[in-house]
Design a protein around this motif. Structure first.
Motif, short mmCIF file in Angstrom:
data_model
loop_
_atom_site.label_atom_id
_atom_site.label_comp_id
_atom_site.label_asym_id
_atom_site.label_seq_id
_atom_site.Cartn_x
_atom_site.Cartn_y
_atom_site.Cartn_z
N MET A 122 0.76 -1.10 0.12
CA MET A 122 -0.15 -0.06 0.05
C MET A 122 1.05 1.10 0.08
O MET A 122 0.51 2.36 -0.59
CB MET A 122 -1.04 -0.01 1.12
CG MET A 122 -1.76 1.21 1.20
SD MET A 122 -3.31 0.57 2.39
CE MET A 122 -4.15 2.14 2.35
N VAL A 123 1.91 1.37 0.76
CA VAL A 123 2.83 2.21 0.69
C VAL A 123 3.43 2.54 -0.69
O VAL A 123 3.83 3.67 -1.32
CB VAL A 123 4.04 2.10 1.74
CG1 VAL A 123 5.16 3.09 1.68
CG2 VAL A 123 3.66 2.03 3.02
N VAL A 124 3.63 1.42 -1.30
CA VAL A 124 4.33 1.68 -2.78
C VAL A 124 3.26 2.23 -3.54
O VAL A 124 3.62 3.13 -4.42
CB VAL A 124 4.65 0.20 -3.25
CG1 VAL A 124 4.98 0.35 -4.91
CG2 VAL A 124 5.86 -0.25 -2.59
N VAL A 125 2.00 1.94 -3.62
CA VAL A 125 1.01 2.54 -4.48
C VAL A 125 0.79 4.02 -4.09
O VAL A 125 0.56 4.78 -4.89
CB VAL A 125 -0.24 1.72 -4.20
CG1 VAL A 125 -1.38 2.45 -4.91
CG2 VAL A 125 -0.18 0.37 -4.78
N LEU A 126 0.87 4.22 -2.94
CA LEU A 126 0.65 5.74 -2.34
C LEU A 126 1.82 6.69 -2.72
O LEU A 126 1.68 7.65 -3.25
CB LEU A 126 0.57 6.07 -0.92
CG LEU A 126 -0.87 5.24 -0.40
CD1 LEU A 126 -0.88 5.45 1.09
CD2 LEU A 126 -1.78 6.16 -1.10
N GLY A 127 3.05 5.92 -2.79
CA GLY A 127 4.23 6.60 -3.29
C GLY A 127 4.29 6.91 -4.77
O GLY A 127 4.62 7.83 -5.11
N MET A 128 3.81 5.86 -5.49
CA MET A 128 3.53 6.04 -6.92
C MET A 128 2.26 7.07 -7.40
O MET A 128 2.53 7.81 -8.24
CB MET A 128 3.28 4.60 -7.63
CG MET A 128 4.16 3.55 -7.83
SD MET A 128 3.78 2.30 -8.37
CE MET A 128 3.16 2.50 -9.89
N LEU A 129 1.58 7.36 -6.48
CA LEU A 129 0.41 8.04 -6.67
C LEU A 129 0.75 9.66 -6.67
O LEU A 129 0.85 10.64 -7.39
CB LEU A 129 -0.64 7.80 -5.75
CG LEU A 129 -1.94 8.85 -5.82
CD1 LEU A 129 -2.60 8.86 -7.21
CD2 LEU A 129 -3.06 8.76 -4.64
N ALA A 130 1.84 9.60 -5.62
CA ALA A 130 2.66 11.01 -5.03
C ALA A 130 3.48 11.47 -6.32
O ALA A 130 3.38 12.43 -6.69
CB ALA A 130 3.10 10.87 -3.86
#
Length: 74
Positions: free
Chosen positions: A1-9
């Motif tokens: 989930m952290v990776v997805v939020l990082g990519m979104l950012a």
């Protein structure tokens, strides 16, 4: 989930930076227009157009001729 939020950012960050930059530029333009308006139009002169006739360049003439030719099928 952290990776997805990082990519979104990473995907959203350039857009946000662009929006902030555009707003800053718009603010600067508005300030400059207000500053110019406050000075008045004392030194303004009418802009005169050139008295020279406008003749298309050779490149323009050549490009127009090339565009107007029809394709011939053999």
């Amino acid at each position: 989930m952290v990776v997805v939020l990082g990519m979104l950012a990473l995907l959203v960050l350039p857009s946000l930076i662009g929006i902030v930059r555009d707003r800053r530029i718009d603010r600067q333009i508005e300030e400059a227009q207000e500053h110019d308006g406050a000075q008045g139009h004392e030194g303004e002169k009418d802009q005169k157009s050139s008295s020279r006739s406008t003749v298309p360049s050779t490149a323009t003439w050549y490009a127009d001729g090339r565009r107007s030719k029809k394709l011939v099928s053999s």
